[in-house]
Design a protein around this motif. Structure first.
Motif, PDB file in Angstrom:
ATOM      1  N   ASP A   1       0.878  -1.163   0.000  1.00 19.50           N
ATOM      2  CA  ASP A   1       0.000   0.000   0.000  1.00 19.50           C
ATOM      3  C   ASP A   1       0.921   1.221   0.000  1.00 19.50           C
ATOM      4  O   ASP A   1       1.809   1.327   0.840  1.00 19.50           O
ATOM      5  N   VAL A   2       0.727   2.146  -0.940  1.00 21.52           N
ATOM      6  CA  VAL A   2       1.620   3.296  -1.058  1.00 21.52           C
ATOM      7  C   VAL A   2       1.590   4.168   0.205  1.00 21.52           C
ATOM      8  O   VAL A   2       2.600   4.777   0.556  1.00 21.52           O
ATOM      9  N   MET A   3       0.477   4.186   0.908  1.00 18.37           N
ATOM     10  CA  MET A   3       0.378   5.015   2.104  1.00 18.37           C
ATOM     11  C   MET A   3       0.840   4.280   3.361  1.00 18.37           C
ATOM     12  O   MET A   3       1.178   4.913   4.351  1.00 18.37           O
ATOM     13  N   GLN A   4       0.814   2.960   3.323  1.00 22.45           N
ATOM     14  CA  GLN A   4       1.263   2.135   4.454  1.00 22.45           C
ATOM     15  C   GLN A   4       2.138   1.008   3.906  1.00 22.45           C
ATOM     16  O   GLN A   4       1.691  -0.126   3.774  1.00 22.45           O
ATOM     17  N   PRO A   5       3.395   1.298   3.568  1.00 19.53           N
ATOM     18  CA  PRO A   5       4.254   0.331   2.882  1.00 19.53           C
ATOM     19  C   PRO A   5       4.464  -0.998   3.613  1.00 19.53           C
ATOM     20  O   PRO A   5       4.839  -1.989   2.991  1.00 19.53           O
ATOM     21  N   ALA A   6       4.211  -1.050   4.908  1.00 18.82           N
ATOM     22  CA  ALA A   6       4.365  -2.307   5.641  1.00 18.82           C
ATOM     23  C   ALA A   6       3.254  -3.296   5.281  1.00 18.82           C
ATOM     24  O   ALA A   6       3.409  -4.499   5.467  1.00 18.82           O
TER      25      ALA A   6
ATOM     26  N   PRO B   1       8.128   9.572   0.921  1.00 18.02           N
ATOM     27  CA  PRO B   1       7.376  10.622   1.616  1.00 18.02           C
ATOM     28  C   PRO B   1       6.882  11.733   0.682  1.00 18.02           C
ATOM     29  O   PRO B   1       5.791  12.260   0.859  1.00 18.02           O
ATOM     30  N   GLN B   2       7.675  12.074  -0.326  1.00 19.69           N
ATOM     31  CA  GLN B   2       7.248  13.073  -1.320  1.00 19.69           C
ATOM     32  C   GLN B   2       6.020  12.570  -2.076  1.00 19.69           C
ATOM     33  O   GLN B   2       5.059  13.312  -2.277  1.00 19.69           O
ATOM     34  N   ILE B   3       6.074  11.324  -2.516  1.00 25.88           N
ATOM     35  CA  ILE B   3       4.964  10.722  -3.262  1.00 25.88           C
ATOM     36  C   ILE B   3       3.718  10.678  -2.375  1.00 25.88           C
ATOM     37  O   ILE B   3       2.624  11.052  -2.814  1.00 25.88           O
ATOM     38  N   GLN B   4       3.871  10.243  -1.142  1.00 27.68           N
ATOM     39  CA  GLN B   4       2.733  10.168  -0.226  1.00 27.68           C
ATOM     40  C   GLN B   4       2.114  11.543   0.006  1.00 27.68           C
ATOM     41  O   GLN B   4       0.898  11.682   0.068  1.00 27.68           O
ATOM     42  N   SER B   5       2.949  12.559   0.133  1.00 24.86           N
ATOM     43  CA  SER B   5       2.453  13.914   0.339  1.00 24.86           C
ATOM     44  C   SER B   5       1.645  14.393  -0.872  1.00 24.86           C
ATOM     45  O   SER B   5       0.565  14.970  -0.720  1.00 24.86           O
TER      46      SER B   5
ATOM     47  N   LEU C   1      -2.448   0.490  -4.193  1.00 17.02           N
ATOM     48  CA  LEU C   1      -1.276  -0.356  -4.386  1.00 17.02           C
ATOM     49  C   LEU C   1      -0.185   0.462  -5.064  1.00 17.02           C
ATOM     50  O   LEU C   1      -0.466   1.303  -5.907  1.00 17.02           O
ATOM     51  N   PHE C   2       1.060   0.200  -4.695  1.00 20.77           N
ATOM     52  CA  PHE C   2       2.188   0.970  -5.227  1.00 20.77           C
ATOM     53  C   PHE C   2       2.974   0.115  -6.212  1.00 20.77           C
ATOM     54  O   PHE C   2       3.653  -0.823  -5.830  1.00 20.77           O
ATOM     55  N   ASP C   3       2.851   0.462  -7.480  1.00 15.75           N
ATOM     56  CA  ASP C   3       3.579  -0.243  -8.541  1.00 15.75           C
ATOM     57  C   ASP C   3       4.870   0.519  -8.812  1.00 15.75           C
ATOM     58  O   ASP C   3       5.025   1.194  -9.818  1.00 15.75           O
ATOM     59  N   GLN C   4       5.797   0.393  -7.886  1.00 18.69           N
ATOM     60  CA  GLN C   4       7.001   1.215  -7.879  1.00 18.69           C
ATOM     61  C   GLN C   4       7.830   1.082  -9.148  1.00 18.69           C
ATOM     62  O   GLN C   4       8.265   2.070  -9.715  1.00 18.69           O
ATOM     63  N   ASP C   5       8.047  -0.127  -9.615  1.00 14.39           N
ATOM     64  CA  ASP C   5       8.881  -0.293 -10.810  1.00 14.39           C
ATOM     65  C   ASP C   5       8.058  -0.490 -12.079  1.00 14.39           C
ATOM     66  O   ASP C   5       8.588  -0.801 -13.130  1.00 14.39           O
ATOM     67  N   ARG C   6       6.754  -0.327 -11.974  1.00 17.68           N
ATOM     68  CA  ARG C   6       5.806  -0.412 -13.091  1.00 17.68           C
ATOM     69  C   ARG C   6       5.732  -1.785 -13.731  1.00 17.68           C
ATOM     70  O   ARG C   6       5.161  -1.947 -14.798  1.00 17.68           O
ATOM     71  N   SER C   7       6.300  -2.795 -13.100  1.00 13.01           N
ATOM     72  CA  SER C   7       6.274  -4.131 -13.689  1.00 13.01           C
ATOM     73  C   SER C   7       4.868  -4.730 -13.660  1.00 13.01           C
ATOM     74  O   SER C   7       4.473  -5.427 -14.589  1.00 13.01           O
ATOM     75  N   TYR C   8       4.096  -4.449 -12.601  1.00 14.18           N
ATOM     76  CA  TYR C   8       2.743  -5.003 -12.568  1.00 14.18           C
ATOM     77  C   TYR C   8       1.854  -4.329 -13.609  1.00 14.18           C
ATOM     78  O   TYR C   8       1.026  -4.984 -14.235  1.00 14.18           O
TER      79      TYR C   8
END
Length: 190
Positions: free
Chosen positions: A48-53, A114-118, A135-142
């Protein structure tokens, strides 16, 4: 004989390249869209982009028909559709966001989490928050696994985790009524 080949080889290469480029020019871009429908959601494990854990997998979509909306704060069209998606959420339609950050590059860095979340918090508080989870698709692979070509794109995922519709572009009142709602209702009633 060698002089003939010096003329023929570049001509053959030119003709082959022309055929290749023309086939792309006249191909139907909706074909890829059709390929993405009626198949199981690709497996994933995303935070979760807002709660990465908090980590989620494809079981998130089992048990209810859900919209999966690919979006980003950098996307102007996504900002336009957020108020309408928020109205859908208020009507009880479950929507999961797949956040796609354009400015993250493995070679050059980019924004910090933190910048992205803000930025996400600011945009969603201003325009409405339709998402149960982002959901956070950080590397855009999904996104690539889903066949996403950009943002916004919206998928209808049925109760068994099967993609039933892939819509490219914004979701607005007209698109919802004419294209997405009938498919959504069909799978809700199954």
């Amino acid at each position: 004989m060698k002089k003939i080949w010096l003329f023929i080889l570049p001509l053959i290469a030119f003709v082959a390249m022309t055929v290749f480029l023309l086939s792309g020019l006249f191909s139907d871009p909706r074909y890829q869209n059709e390929v993405q429908q009626d198949r199981a959601l690709p497996p994933f494990k995303l935070a979760d982009v807002m709660q990465p854990a908090k980590q989620y997998d494809e079981s998130l979509f089992h048990g209810q028909v859900t919209l999966l909306n690919v979006w980003g704060v950098w996307c102007v069209t996504c900002a336009v559709e957020l108020p309408f998606l928020t109205q859908l959420k208020e009507q009880g339609i479950p929507i999961v966001g797949l956040y796609y950050e354009q400015e993250l590059d493995p070679d050059f860095g980019g924004k910090s989490l933190p910048q992205i979340q803000s930025e996400i918090t600011q945009q969603l508080s201003k325009l409405g928050n339709p998402y149960q989870i982002n959901l956070f698709d950080q590397d855009r692979s999904y996104s690539m696994d889903l066949g996403v070509t950009g943002a916004p794109e919206t998928f209808i995922i049925d109760k068994q985790g099967i993609i039933r519709l892939h819509h490219i572009g914004d979701v607005n009142q007209r698109v919802w009524q004419n294209k997405i709602a009938p498919v959504y209702q069909q799978w809700v009633n199954q």
